[in-house]
Design an enzyme around this catalytic site. Sequence first.
Site, short mmCIF file in Angstrom:
data_model
loop_
_atom_site.label_atom_id
_atom_site.label_comp_id
_atom_site.label_asym_id
_atom_site.label_seq_id
_atom_site.Cartn_x
_atom_site.Cartn_y
_atom_site.Cartn_z
N TYR A 51 11.37 57.48 -65.60
CA TYR A 51 10.39 56.64 -66.28
C TYR A 51 9.04 56.71 -65.56
CZ TYR A 51 14.45 54.46 -68.61
OH TYR A 51 15.60 54.22 -69.32
N GLY A 198 18.99 49.42 -77.24
CA GLY A 198 18.55 49.54 -78.63
C GLY A 198 19.13 48.50 -79.57
N GLY A 203 12.96 47.73 -83.29
CA GLY A 203 12.23 46.60 -83.84
C GLY A 203 12.58 46.26 -85.27
N GLU A 207 12.17 39.80 -86.11
CA GLU A 207 11.55 38.95 -87.12
C GLU A 207 10.52 39.69 -87.97
OE1 GLU A 207 12.40 35.55 -88.26
OE2 GLU A 207 13.92 36.86 -87.41
#
Length: 306
Positions: A51, A198, A203, A207
């Site tokens: 990363y 995940g 996403g 919401e």
Amino acid sequence: MKKRQLGSSDLMVSELGLGCMSLGTDYVQAKSVIDQALDLGVNYLDTADLYDFGTNEEIIGKAIREKRQEIILATKVGNRWEEGKEGWHWDASKSYIKEEVKESLRRLGTDYIDLYQLHGGTMEDRIDETIEAFEDLKQEGVIRYYGISSIRPNVIREYVKKSSIISVMMQYSMFDRRPEEAVLALLSEHHISVVARGPVAKGLLSENGTQKLESKFNGKGYLDYSYEELTSLLPDLKQVRSDHSLTESALQYCLHSPVVASVIAGASTVEQIKDNAKAVSGMPLTAAEYEQYQALTKSSVYEAHR
């Protein structure tokens, strides 16, 4: 925040883990997210040597220096960068693992890693040699335990059969139910935990999932789902528990299975980690709600994704 035992180890990890890949390279911002996570009861931080070319490990090491003993620190190995070669390449050799762990320890500013994970794996690897490397590191006290990060059932079965892994990190969500079909029962039988990454499916299971679908997917689907299927399915999923956020339902779906020790959610802002912590601390699914979600979503053929 509730904690669960990680495999057969003595590690008790928070039901929400902080996936550190999305922290970014701004130290002040990253530290604010990490500090907020710890304040909310998150004790499980997951990173990897690749990363930001190791910068992520360095930031985490600096941010947790005063609180190291309170944290379950996990990182990964297996992807190698070499000057003069294009991109990362796979290296699960014993020599590389035993050298690279020293670099991770240096960047993290610690003398031990709680959970060291193989960041992938193939059937072409010299698996016995790879396992030997991790076992040596355990004997040396450099790592406390080890696991793998993989969605390949054949690779997972080999490590279950031959090694003392305590966990398998894998992609798992309502929209990616492959683990249910091939490995959850096997891992449960051998007291090996799943670490679910995940859980909100890029996403989509949040919401603002419908807005994300419209703004970021450009008419494309996700795994076995077409764009049109997702457009009609997302409102149906929200209706199953209309008084709870879809994020909460998505994380609770993963945690419904006792073999899942923790869900790893990324966060780049304090608000995101607060939302994720609230979702994990919310109301667990009833058996009926769990069945409703399963009826609405696809049970994909795992072997097709090997």
